[in-house]
Motif scaffolding. Structure first.
Motif, PDB file in Angstrom:
ATOM      1  N   GLU A   1       0.841  -1.192   0.000  1.00 21.31           N
ATOM      2  CA  GLU A   1       0.000   0.000   0.000  1.00 21.31           C
ATOM      3  C   GLU A   1       0.881   1.249   0.000  1.00 21.31           C
ATOM      4  OE1 GLU A   1      -2.686  -0.451   3.268  1.00 21.31           O
ATOM      5  OE2 GLU A   1      -3.881  -1.991   2.228  1.00 21.31           O
ATOM      6  N   ASN A   2       0.819   2.065   1.035  1.00 21.89           N
ATOM      7  CA  ASN A   2       1.586   3.313   1.061  1.00 21.89           C
ATOM      8  C   ASN A   2       2.825   3.233   1.943  1.00 21.89           C
ATOM      9  OD1 ASN A   2      -0.160   4.726  -0.663  1.00 21.89           O
ATOM     10  ND2 ASN A   2      -1.513   5.292   1.033  1.00 21.89           N
ATOM     11  N   HIS A   3       3.332   2.007   2.151  1.00 19.11           N
ATOM     12  CA  HIS A   3       4.490   1.836   3.020  1.00 19.11           C
ATOM     13  C   HIS A   3       5.480   0.850   2.392  1.00 19.11           C
ATOM     14  CE1 HIS A   3       1.530   3.391   5.929  1.00 19.11           C
ATOM     15  NE2 HIS A   3       2.580   3.849   6.591  1.00 19.11           N
TER      16      HIS A   3
ATOM     17  N   SER B   1       6.755   5.294   5.220  1.00 16.64           N
ATOM     18  CA  SER B   1       5.696   5.840   4.379  1.00 16.64           C
ATOM     19  C   SER B   1       6.272   6.394   3.073  1.00 16.64           C
ATOM     20  CB  SER B   1       4.954   6.948   5.125  1.00 16.64           C
ATOM     21  OG  SER B   1       4.015   7.588   4.270  1.00 16.64           O
ATOM     22  N   ILE B   2       5.519   6.225   1.990  1.00 16.95           N
ATOM     23  CA  ILE B   2       5.929   6.784   0.692  1.00 16.95           C
ATOM     24  C   ILE B   2       4.962   7.880   0.254  1.00 16.95           C
ATOM     25  CG2 ILE B   2       7.035   4.638  -0.037  1.00 16.95           C
ATOM     26  CD1 ILE B   2       4.553   4.202  -1.866  1.00 16.95           C
ATOM     27  N   VAL B   3       4.213   8.416   1.197  1.00 16.93           N
ATOM     28  CA  VAL B   3       3.260   9.481   0.867  1.00 16.93           C
ATOM     29  C   VAL B   3       3.974  10.680   0.269  1.00 16.93           C
ATOM     30  CG1 VAL B   3       1.620  11.127   1.865  1.00 16.93           C
ATOM     31  CG2 VAL B   3       1.561   8.737   2.569  1.00 16.93           C
TER      32      VAL B   3
ATOM     33  N   LYS C   1       4.778  10.031  -3.375  1.00 14.85           N
ATOM     34  CA  LYS C   1       3.587  10.198  -4.203  1.00 14.85           C
ATOM     35  C   LYS C   1       3.279  11.674  -4.419  1.00 14.85           C
ATOM     36  CE  LYS C   1       0.090   7.480  -3.501  1.00 14.85           C
ATOM     37  NZ  LYS C   1      -1.014   6.739  -2.836  1.00 14.85           N
TER      38      LYS C   1
ATOM     39  N   SER D   1       3.888  -3.230  -6.132  1.00 12.10           N
ATOM     40  CA  SER D   1       2.526  -2.754  -5.949  1.00 12.10           C
ATOM     41  C   SER D   1       2.188  -1.834  -7.113  1.00 12.10           C
ATOM     42  CB  SER D   1       2.380  -2.000  -4.622  1.00 12.10           C
ATOM     43  OG  SER D   1       1.072  -1.499  -4.472  1.00 12.10           O
TER      44      SER D   1
ATOM     45  N   HIS E   1       3.845   2.015  -8.437  1.00 12.75           N
ATOM     46  CA  HIS E   1       5.257   2.281  -8.175  1.00 12.75           C
ATOM     47  C   HIS E   1       6.066   1.046  -8.560  1.00 12.75           C
ATOM     48  CE1 HIS E   1       4.248   5.829  -5.690  1.00 12.75           C
ATOM     49  NE2 HIS E   1       3.218   5.089  -5.282  1.00 12.75           N
TER      50      HIS E   1
END
Length: 298
Positions: free
Chosen positions: A190-192, A203-205, A208, A243, A246
């Motif tokens: 997901e976002n990690h 986190s990759i927020v 993004k 995922s 990415h």
């Protein structure tokens, strides 16, 4: 060795050390002001990890200043004590000498603290530099005949480490530098990013957000929407899962991005020229590191 001898020698040494540090700091400030830009800066592009190279140079100078100050203090202290500088404090009450010793001890502790922090930052930035250089050099080999790669592209959401622009599309490559554990693996969930075996999540927020901002800036510049593919490079770690949205790679699997494309992402030659010309102008050493949205249309 009595308290008068220690106080007098340490006071003389501290005074000389303070002058040395001030002179060194002034010289560093002067050289940064007068010689911050290289020769032919209009023709020199930023290298991979340029911002980390510059920060590491500054930290190296600071570290050398503190180490030099420690050496100056030790030398002057020895000379002052040998020459019996305690006569400077002859007749002073003991409580005043104790205050001098306490002040000198606090100054020494602060100097050691600053040296420790600088050394820690130096090691951290050196690792970040090496990780970015490893990825950047692999990209230079990869994009031969494919497009161009640019380094340290600032957006209003943060700095993107590497950006590739070619007819097959646009790629934003962000480097995650972490010291590898034994048999270290990483997967995107997901976002990690999940690091194994420690179980640490990252986190990759922000990644993004930077990619979205770059898409918007490029779209404004070209006058139509474009897609920027997000690549996350984690040097030294084994990649165990992907995922949607990415591509996660290490320094050895970077060639995977050349096959990660879609015909809908292809750019016209005119669009490629516009983007490459703007990035080339923006990434010259003479352009500095402005974080203004310089990639947007004028």
């Amino acid at each position: 060795m009595n308290i008068e001898a220690i106080s007098s020698a340490a006071t003389v040494a501290l005074a000389c050390t303070t002058v040395f540090v001030l002179a060194a700091k002034f010289w560093q400030l002067l050289t940064r002001s007068l010689f911050s830009s290289p020769n032919f800066s209009d023709c020199i592009m930023r290298e991979s990890a340029q911002r980390f190279r510059d920060e590491l140079d500054q930290l190296s100078h600071t570290q050398a200043t503190y180490l030099g100050a420690g050496l100056v203090f030790a030398l002057i202290f020895g000379v002052a004590h040998t020459l019996q500088a305690q006569q400077l404090f002859a007749g002073y009450p003991t409580w005043q000498l104790n205050i001098v010793i306490g002040t000198l001890g606090a100054a020494a502790a602060f100097g050691l603290y600053r040296l420790g922090r600088t050394t820690y930052s130096w090691r951290r930035v050196k690792f970040l530099r090496d990780a970015n250089v490893a990825v950047g050099h692999q990209l230079q080999c990869l994009i031969s005949g494919y497009g161009r790669v640019y380094h340290d592209i600032p957006t209003s959401a943060g700095v993107i480490d590497h950006v590739i622009v070619g007819q097959s599309g646009i790629y934003a490559v962000n480097v995650i530098a972490r010291r590898r554990a034994r048999k270290g693996k990483v997967r995107l969930r997901e976002n990690h990013l999940l690091f194994i075996p420690s179980g640490t999540k990252l986190s990759i927020v922000d990644i993004k957000a930077k990619t979205t901002r770059l898409e918007r800036d490029f779209g404004n510049l070209l006058g139509h929407a474009v897609r920027v593919r997000s690549v996350i490079a984690v040097p030294g770690w084994q990649i165990t899962g992907q995922s949607e949205g990415h591509l996660v790679v290490n320094e050895s699997t970077l060639p995977m991005l050349s096959g990660w494309k879609d015909q809908a992402d292809y750019l016209l030659n005119e669009d490629v020229d516009v983007l490459q010309n703007r990035l080339t102008s923006h990434c010259k050493r003479s352009a500095g590191y402005s974080v203004k949205p310089v990639l947007r249309a004028a």
